[in-house]
Design an enzyme around this catalytic site. Structure first.
Site, PDB file in Angstrom:
ATOM      1  N   HIS A 214       0.878  -1.182   0.000  1.00  0.00           N
ATOM      2  CA  HIS A 214       0.000   0.000   0.000  1.00  0.00           C
ATOM      3  C   HIS A 214       0.916   1.233   0.000  1.00  0.00           C
ATOM      4  O   HIS A 214       2.052   1.167   0.492  1.00  0.00           O
ATOM      5  CB  HIS A 214      -0.822  -0.056   1.294  1.00  0.00           C
ATOM      6  CG  HIS A 214      -1.867   1.004   1.448  1.00  0.00           C
ATOM      7  ND1 HIS A 214      -1.577   2.288   1.837  1.00  0.00           N
ATOM      8  CD2 HIS A 214      -3.211   0.957   1.295  1.00  0.00           C
ATOM      9  CE1 HIS A 214      -2.699   2.986   1.916  1.00  0.00           C
ATOM     10  NE2 HIS A 214      -3.708   2.195   1.587  1.00  0.00           N
TER      11      HIS A 214
ATOM     12  N   ASP B  46       3.320  -4.524   7.985  1.00  0.00           N
ATOM     13  CA  ASP B  46       2.116  -3.717   7.836  1.00  0.00           C
ATOM     14  C   ASP B  46       0.939  -4.663   8.064  1.00  0.00           C
ATOM     15  O   ASP B  46       0.623  -5.499   7.211  1.00  0.00           O
ATOM     16  CB  ASP B  46       2.089  -3.103   6.430  1.00  0.00           C
ATOM     17  CG  ASP B  46       0.790  -2.354   6.150  1.00  0.00           C
ATOM     18  OD1 ASP B  46      -0.163  -2.492   6.946  1.00  0.00           O
ATOM     19  OD2 ASP B  46       0.719  -1.649   5.128  1.00  0.00           O
TER      20      ASP B  46
ATOM     21  N   GLN C  69      -4.381  -4.954   7.233  1.00  0.00           N
ATOM     22  CA  GLN C  69      -5.443  -5.871   6.801  1.00  0.00           C
ATOM     23  C   GLN C  69      -5.359  -7.212   7.520  1.00  0.00           C
ATOM     24  O   GLN C  69      -6.156  -8.106   7.268  1.00  0.00           O
ATOM     25  CB  GLN C  69      -5.338  -6.127   5.280  1.00  0.00           C
ATOM     26  CG  GLN C  69      -5.499  -4.897   4.429  1.00  0.00           C
ATOM     27  CD  GLN C  69      -6.905  -4.307   4.492  1.00  0.00           C
ATOM     28  OE1 GLN C  69      -7.848  -4.939   4.977  1.00  0.00           O
ATOM     29  NE2 GLN C  69      -7.049  -3.085   4.031  1.00  0.00           N
TER      30      GLN C  69
ATOM     31  N   LYS D  61      -9.962  -0.305  10.817  1.00  0.00           N
ATOM     32  CA  LYS D  61     -10.177  -1.454   9.922  1.00  0.00           C
ATOM     33  C   LYS D  61     -10.582  -2.695  10.713  1.00  0.00           C
ATOM     34  O   LYS D  61     -10.842  -3.737  10.143  1.00  0.00           O
ATOM     35  CB  LYS D  61      -8.916  -1.729   9.107  1.00  0.00           C
ATOM     36  CG  LYS D  61      -8.634  -0.634   8.075  1.00  0.00           C
ATOM     37  CD  LYS D  61      -7.560  -1.044   7.139  1.00  0.00           C
ATOM     38  CE  LYS D  61      -6.984   0.124   6.384  1.00  0.00           C
ATOM     39  NZ  LYS D  61      -7.857   0.588   5.289  1.00  0.00           N
TER      40      LYS D  61
ATOM     41  N   CYS E 146      -5.013   2.447  -3.550  1.00  0.00           N
ATOM     42  CA  CYS E 146      -3.780   2.974  -2.924  1.00  0.00           C
ATOM     43  C   CYS E 146      -2.606   2.023  -3.119  1.00  0.00           C
ATOM     44  O   CYS E 146      -1.780   1.853  -2.219  1.00  0.00           O
ATOM     45  CB  CYS E 146      -3.984   3.261  -1.438  1.00  0.00           C
ATOM     46  SG  CYS E 146      -5.164   4.553  -1.121  1.00  0.00           S
TER      47      CYS E 146
HETATM   48  N1  PLP Z   1      -1.599  -0.688   4.640  1.00  0.00           N
HETATM   49  C1  PLP Z   1      -2.567  -1.420   4.097  1.00  0.00           C
HETATM   50  C2  PLP Z   1      -2.266  -2.821   3.646  1.00  0.00           C
HETATM   51  C3  PLP Z   1      -3.848  -0.896   3.950  1.00  0.00           C
HETATM   52  O1  PLP Z   1      -4.814  -1.625   3.402  1.00  0.00           O
HETATM   53  C4  PLP Z   1      -4.084   0.434   4.397  1.00  0.00           C
HETATM   54  C5  PLP Z   1      -5.415   1.053   4.207  1.00  0.00           C
HETATM   55  O2  PLP Z   1      -6.165   0.677   3.331  1.00  0.00           O
HETATM   56  C6  PLP Z   1      -3.044   1.155   4.971  1.00  0.00           C
HETATM   57  C7  PLP Z   1      -1.812   0.565   5.070  1.00  0.00           C
HETATM   58  C8  PLP Z   1      -3.235   2.552   5.454  1.00  0.00           C
HETATM   59  O3  PLP Z   1      -4.093   2.572   6.558  1.00  0.00           O
HETATM   60  P1  PLP Z   1      -4.573   3.964   7.179  1.00  0.00           P
HETATM   61  O4  PLP Z   1      -5.157   4.753   6.044  1.00  0.00           O
HETATM   62  O5  PLP Z   1      -5.586   3.559   8.200  1.00  0.00           O
HETATM   63  O6  PLP Z   1      -3.374   4.631   7.763  1.00  0.00           O
END
Ligand code: PLP
Length: 421
Positions: free
Chosen positions: A135, A212, A215, A238, A376
C-alpha cells in the site's frame, strides 16, 4: 446467548452467526441510503459495533478530561481509560511490555514515525527491501527517506498468482539491507504473506522487519512474537474500531534507541529554553493531546473482535471470498486479481467492457458498496495492468457482518452488468 464464529463449522453455520452479529452494528438500520445496505468495503474501513460507539461516548459523557496532566479525578479517569487501552493492546499483540505500544493516528502515521526516527539512522547506500504489493503507506515514507538519506529501495516482485516471489526476495537480501517492510495481507490481492519466513530470512541477513498489519489484525489473533516482526503497524478503524487511532508496536530496545518523532507536550520529561529531555517509552512518541475517546473505542474493538474469535472470523471471510470467486469464474469476462491459496476475504476483480468506477456506481444503486480504482497500490495495479496502463479494479471485502447472500447478490449483479455491457 451471543455466539462466536466457529473454526471448522460450515459456511452456513457461520453465516447464521454473522446474521446475529450484524444486529450489533447500528449502521445497517440507520444508514443514509434508501434500501438495505450491503457493505462490501470493509478493507477500506469496517463498520463499528455499538460496544465501540458506547465506549467512545462514555469518555465524552463520563471522563472528558485531558490525560497525564490533570491532578483531578476526571483527569485520572481519562488517563485510566487511555492507558487501559494500551495494556489491552499489548496483551492482544503478545507484546513483552505495554511500553512497546505507541498510539498513532493509524498505520500510515506509524510507518511515517518509523521512517522519521529509525530511518534517519540509515546511511547512504543502505538498502530497504519492500514488496511490489505494498500500500502507498508502506512505500511513500520510504521513498521520501531514500531521497533524504541516499538509500536504495529494492522490491520483491509479485508473481501472477498474487504471491511474493520468495526466491527473488532471498536474492535481494544482503549486507546492506537494513530493513524489510512487508504487508501481512495484500489489500488488493487478499494474499496472506508468509511473514514468519520473510522475517527469519531478513534477520539472518541482519535486517530489521516491519510488518504492515492493516489488513491482517482483524483476520487473525496471531501474536507479534509468532510473526517474528520487530515493528508492526495497524489502524483501529479497519477492525471495528474508530478512525484516528492506530498502533506502532516495536521491540522495546529498538524503540528505546530511536529519537522522538514529533515535538510538543507529553513527549518530554523536561524542557528548558535551550532544549528538552525526552519522556520515557511509549510517551516519547506521543506528542500532544492524544485520541482519548478513540483509545477507549480501540479497546472495545479488541474486546469485540476477540469475543467473536478473529481466527474463525478470518476463515469465514476467506470462505465467502472463495464462494464469490467460484461464482465469478462462471461469468465470462470477469477476471479476479491474484489466486493465492489461503487468501483473506478480499477480492479485486475486473469486468470486461465495464469500467470499475461505473460498475461501483451501478452497484451502489442496488445498495451494494464496493471499492473501485487502484486501492492505494498504484505499482501493484501497474503490475497487473496492461503494459504501463494500470488496472482499475472493483474490490469486495468481507467482515463479521457479511452474509452469504451479500456475496451471491454481488455475483448476480456483476453477471447482469457483464451481460448488459
Ligand atoms: N496498509 C494497508 C495494507 C492498507 O490496506 C491500508 C489502508 O487501506 C493502509 C496501510 C493505510 O491505513 P490507514 O489509512 O488507516 O493509515
Amino acid at each position: 446467548m451471543r455466539r462466536a464464529f466457529l473454526r471448522g463449522a460450515s459456511l452456513q453455520a457461520n453465516d447464521a452467526v454473522a446474521g446475529e452479529l450484524k444486529d450489533e452494528f447500528p449502521i445497517f438500520r440507520t444508514h443514509a441510503g434508501s434500501g438495505p445496505l450491503v457493505y462490501l468495503d470493509s478493507a477500506a474501513t469496517s463498520q463499528k459495533p455499538l460496544a465501540v460507539l458506547d465506549a467512545m461516548e462514555g469518555v465524552y459523557r463520563e471522563a472528558c478530561a485531558n490525560v497525564h496532566r490533570a491532578i483531578h479525578t476526571l483527569g485520572e479517569e481519562a488517563t485510566r481509560r487511555y492507558e487501559s487501552a494500551r495494556t489491552r493492546t499489548a496483551t492482544r499483540l503478545g507484546a513483552a511490555s505495554r511500553r512497546e505500544v505507541v498510539f498513532t493516528r493509524g498505520t500510515t502515521e506509524s510507518i511515517n514515525l518509523l521512517a522519521r526516527t529509525l530511518g534517519e539512522g540509515f546511511s547512504s547506500g543502505d538498502e530497504i527491501v519492500l514488496s511490489e504489493m505494498e500500500h502507498h503507506a508502506n512505500l511513500v515514507p520510504w521513498q521520501q527517506l531514500a531521497a533524504r538519506r541516499g538509500l536504495k529501495l529494492r522490491f520483491v516482485p509479485v508473481l501472477d498468482s498474487g504471491e511474493l516471489d520468495l526466491a527473488a526476495y532471498e536474492r535481494l537480501l544482503g549486507k546492506k539491507t537494513r530493513l524489510v517492510g512487508v504487508t501481512a495481507t495484500s489489500n488488493v490481492l487478499g494474499t496472506v504473506n508468509p511473514v514468519r519466513s520473510i522475517a527469519d530470512l531478513a534477520h539472518a541477513a541482519g535486517a530489521l522487519v516491519l510488518v504492515d498489519a492493516a489488513q491482517y489484525i482483524p483476520r487473525s489473533g496471531a501474536k507479534v512474537t509468532e510473526l517474528g516482526a520487530d515493528f508492526l503497524a495497524f489502524s483501529a478503524h479497519k477492525h471495528y474500531g474508530p478512525f484516528g487511532i492506530g498502533v506502532l508496536w516495536g521491540r522495546e530496545a529498538l524503540l528505546e534507541a530511536m529519537p522522538p518523532f514529533m515535538g510538543g507536550g507529553d513527549m518530554i520529561s523536561d524542557v528548558t529554553l535551550e532544549g528538552f529531555t525526552a519522556n520515557e517509552l511509549p510517551w516519547k512518541f506521543e506528542a500532544g493531546t492524544p485520541a482519548i475517546a478513540e483509545a477507549a473505542g480501540l479497546e472495545a474493538a479488541l474486546d469485540w473482535l476477540d469475543s467473536v474469535d478473529p481466527d474463525a472470523l478470518g476463515g469465514y471471510e476467506s470462505e465467502l471470498a472463495a464462494r464469490l470467486i467460484a461464482a465469478f469464474d462462471e461469468i465470462p469476462g470477469v477476471r479476479v486479481l491474484g489466486r493465492a491459496p489461503g487468501r483473506a476475504g478480499i477480492v479485486a476483480f475486473t469486468v470486461e467492457g465495464v469500467h470499475a468506477h461505473d460498475l461501483a456506481a451501478w452497484l451502489d444503486r442496488s445498495g451494494v458498496a464496493v471499492r473501485a480504482g487502484q486501492h492505494c497500490a498504484h505499482p501493484l495495479s501497474r503490475r497487473f495492468g496492461d503494459g504501463a496502463l494500470a488496472v482499475s479494479s472493483a474490490r469486495a471485502s468481507f467482515a463479521a457482518y457479511s452474509r452469504i447472500a451479500d456475496a451471491d447478490l454481488l455475483a448476480s449483479l456483476v453477471r447482469r452488468a457483464r451481460e448488459e455491457a
